[in-house]
Design an enzyme around this catalytic site. Structure first.
Site, PDB file in Angstrom:
ATOM      1  N   GLY A  93       2.170   2.142  10.687  1.00  0.00           N
ATOM      2  CA  GLY A  93       3.153   3.221  10.557  1.00  0.00           C
ATOM      3  C   GLY A  93       3.857   3.582  11.859  1.00  0.00           C
ATOM      4  O   GLY A  93       4.530   4.604  11.940  1.00  0.00           O
TER       5      GLY A  93
ATOM      6  N   ASN B 279       0.870  -1.188   0.000  1.00  0.00           N
ATOM      7  CA  ASN B 279       0.000   0.000   0.000  1.00  0.00           C
ATOM      8  C   ASN B 279       0.903   1.232   0.000  1.00  0.00           C
ATOM      9  O   ASN B 279       1.477   1.573   1.028  1.00  0.00           O
ATOM     10  CB  ASN B 279      -0.897  -0.042   1.252  1.00  0.00           C
ATOM     11  CG  ASN B 279      -1.733   1.213   1.406  1.00  0.00           C
ATOM     12  OD1 ASN B 279      -1.841   2.021   0.483  1.00  0.00           O
ATOM     13  ND2 ASN B 279      -2.322   1.391   2.581  1.00  0.00           N
TER      14      ASN B 279
ATOM     15  N   GLU C 101      -6.795   4.972   7.606  1.00  0.00           N
ATOM     16  CA  GLU C 101      -6.531   6.401   7.325  1.00  0.00           C
ATOM     17  C   GLU C 101      -7.737   7.039   6.643  1.00  0.00           C
ATOM     18  O   GLU C 101      -8.008   8.218   6.850  1.00  0.00           O
ATOM     19  CB  GLU C 101      -5.246   6.530   6.492  1.00  0.00           C
ATOM     20  CG  GLU C 101      -4.018   6.278   7.355  1.00  0.00           C
ATOM     21  CD  GLU C 101      -2.856   5.626   6.638  1.00  0.00           C
ATOM     22  OE1 GLU C 101      -2.790   5.688   5.401  1.00  0.00           O
ATOM     23  OE2 GLU C 101      -2.002   5.030   7.335  1.00  0.00           O
TER      24      GLU C 101
ATOM     25  N   HIS D 206      -9.626   1.564   4.608  1.00  0.00           N
ATOM     26  CA  HIS D 206      -8.356   1.700   5.328  1.00  0.00           C
ATOM     27  C   HIS D 206      -8.527   2.647   6.516  1.00  0.00           C
ATOM     28  O   HIS D 206      -9.281   3.614   6.442  1.00  0.00           O
ATOM     29  CB  HIS D 206      -7.271   2.217   4.375  1.00  0.00           C
ATOM     30  CG  HIS D 206      -5.917   2.143   4.996  1.00  0.00           C
ATOM     31  ND1 HIS D 206      -5.444   3.123   5.844  1.00  0.00           N
ATOM     32  CD2 HIS D 206      -4.952   1.199   4.930  1.00  0.00           C
ATOM     33  CE1 HIS D 206      -4.237   2.768   6.268  1.00  0.00           C
ATOM     34  NE2 HIS D 206      -3.919   1.612   5.723  1.00  0.00           N
TER      35      HIS D 206
ATOM     36  N   GLU E  64      -5.940  -4.796  10.363  1.00  0.00           N
ATOM     37  CA  GLU E  64      -4.880  -3.809  10.561  1.00  0.00           C
ATOM     38  C   GLU E  64      -5.116  -3.064  11.877  1.00  0.00           C
ATOM     39  O   GLU E  64      -5.872  -2.085  11.916  1.00  0.00           O
ATOM     40  CB  GLU E  64      -4.870  -2.794   9.413  1.00  0.00           C
ATOM     41  CG  GLU E  64      -4.518  -3.381   8.077  1.00  0.00           C
ATOM     42  CD  GLU E  64      -3.802  -2.353   7.201  1.00  0.00           C
ATOM     43  OE1 GLU E  64      -2.694  -2.664   6.741  1.00  0.00           O
ATOM     44  OE2 GLU E  64      -4.330  -1.254   7.008  1.00  0.00           O
TER      45      GLU E  64
ATOM     46  N   SER F 169       3.010  -2.203  10.293  1.00  0.00           N
ATOM     47  CA  SER F 169       4.458  -2.283  10.529  1.00  0.00           C
ATOM     48  C   SER F 169       5.058  -3.648  10.180  1.00  0.00           C
ATOM     49  O   SER F 169       5.941  -4.150  10.879  1.00  0.00           O
ATOM     50  CB  SER F 169       4.790  -1.890  11.973  1.00  0.00           C
ATOM     51  OG  SER F 169       4.443  -0.539  12.195  1.00  0.00           O
TER      52      SER F 169
ATOM     53  N   LYS G 147       0.123   4.289  -0.302  1.00  0.00           N
ATOM     54  CA  LYS G 147      -0.506   5.497   0.263  1.00  0.00           C
ATOM     55  C   LYS G 147      -0.230   6.691  -0.658  1.00  0.00           C
ATOM     56  O   LYS G 147      -0.317   6.543  -1.872  1.00  0.00           O
ATOM     57  CB  LYS G 147      -0.014   5.711   1.692  1.00  0.00           C
ATOM     58  CG  LYS G 147      -0.159   4.436   2.540  1.00  0.00           C
ATOM     59  CD  LYS G 147       0.058   4.625   3.996  1.00  0.00           C
ATOM     60  CE  LYS G 147      -0.142   3.290   4.702  1.00  0.00           C
ATOM     61  NZ  LYS G 147      -0.069   3.367   6.144  1.00  0.00           N
TER      62      LYS G 147
HETATM   63  P1  PGA Z   1       2.597   0.185   7.513  1.00  0.00           P
HETATM   64  O1  PGA Z   1       1.173   0.461   6.858  1.00  0.00           O
HETATM   65  O2  PGA Z   1       3.085  -1.127   6.968  1.00  0.00           O
HETATM   66  O3  PGA Z   1       3.454   1.354   7.093  1.00  0.00           O
HETATM   67  O4  PGA Z   1       2.405   0.121   8.996  1.00  0.00           O
HETATM   68  C1  PGA Z   1       0.267  -0.587   6.656  1.00  0.00           C
HETATM   69  C2  PGA Z   1      -1.024  -0.041   6.087  1.00  0.00           C
HETATM   70  O5  PGA Z   1      -1.451   1.044   6.506  1.00  0.00           O
HETATM   71  O6  PGA Z   1      -1.633  -0.666   5.201  1.00  0.00           O
END
Ligand code: PGA
Length: 284
Positions: free
Chosen positions: A201, A12, A114, A112, A195, A243, A14
């Protein structure tokens, strides 16, 4: 180790990597030896699925690079990070299924955290997007997961249950209202991504035990869901995200119910994305 549902690895990106960077990334992945190096042998192809969810402006160039490498519809899927439930209209800034189909895109990420945190996505709206896109023939990855506060106050399972129940209820209501029931042919195109928000993140990954526990709970929820109201529990892939790195991925994949990863930060560099694919190929 056997993974009965295979492995699905989705990067992803982003709001990172524009058209040129996307093109370059795919060429670098080729230079590293993808797909023949990690995915060697006919027995592995088909059991491992690899995708990149790229910014809207990069969809076309990422797809073109895959076509150039003969990976398109084969070794690397390119998908969008969101799409609206309506197929057209006055929705400034949104993408629709038909617009994505025009580019040949067939995979979309939905719900997601976010999108939920910053852009007002809810279980209800994410459920509508899921239903609409599945009915339009897309593959969908649907995301859900608890916050740190919810975990620390012992409400993880309650939260997951609420998110799944509300989203799938919304999806089936949408389908009923549009007189097009969600059938097994649609559900087979759905993957779930657990998630935990506190792990996204942050560099703090769920332990393999925490991930497996949440995934088993999710599979149990699917099993208990009314037939036809959710995808089948035995075959639906459940990815872990939050992560994930080349260092911790193997341990996370040990969980029987962990069928792959949704990976943000570690998918932005071809070298680490390549290592994640190698790890996936090793555990199948
Ligand atoms: P990350 O993000 O691996 O940077 O923690 C995962 C995601 O938001 O899909």
């Amino acid at each position: 180790m056997m993974k009965p549902r295979g492995i699905f690895i989705a990067g992803n990106w982003k709001m990172n990597l524009g058209p040129q960077a996307a093109h370059h990334f795919i060429h670098q992945l080729d230079d590293l030896g993808y797909p023949s190096k990690p995915v060697a042998g006919a027995e592995l192809s088909g059991k491992i699925k690899v995708a990149l969810l790229v910014p809207a402006v990069s969809l076309q160039s990422a797809k073109a690079a895959c076509v150039e490498k003969k990976w398109w519809k084969n070794h690397l899927e390119i998908g969008a990070q969101n799409a609206h439930f309506e197929t057209a209209g006055a929705f400034t800034g949104e993408l629709s299924g038909p617009l994505l189909h025009e580019l040949g895109i067939q995979l979309v990420l939905i719900g997601h955290s976010e999108r939920r945190q910053y852009f007002g996505e809810t279980n209800e709206s994410a459920g509508k997007r899921m239903a609409s896109l599945l009915l339009q023939g897309f593959q969908v990855i649907f995301c859900f997961g608890e916050t740190r506060l919810e975990r620390e106050s012992g409400r993880t399972q309650e939260t997951l249950e609420r998110q799944l129940t509300e989203a799938f209820h919304s999806a089936s209501t949408w389908a009923t209202e549009h007189k097009t029931p969600l059938l097994p042919t649609h559900w087979k195109n759905l993957a779930l991504a657990y998630e935990p928000v506190w792990a996204i993140g942050t560099g703090i990954t769920a332990s393999p035990e925490q991930a497996q526990e949440a995934h088993a709970f999710t599979r149990g929820w699917l099993k208990a869901a009314a037939p036809g109201k959710a995808p089948p529990s035995a075959t639906t892939q459940i990815l872990y995200g939050g992560s994930v790195t080349p260092e911790n991925f193997q341990a996370l994949l040990q969980g029987d119910d962990v069928d792959g990863g949704l990976i943000g930060g570690a998918s932005l560099k071809p070298e680490s994305f390549f290592k994640l694919i190698e790890t996936g190929a090793q555990v199948i």
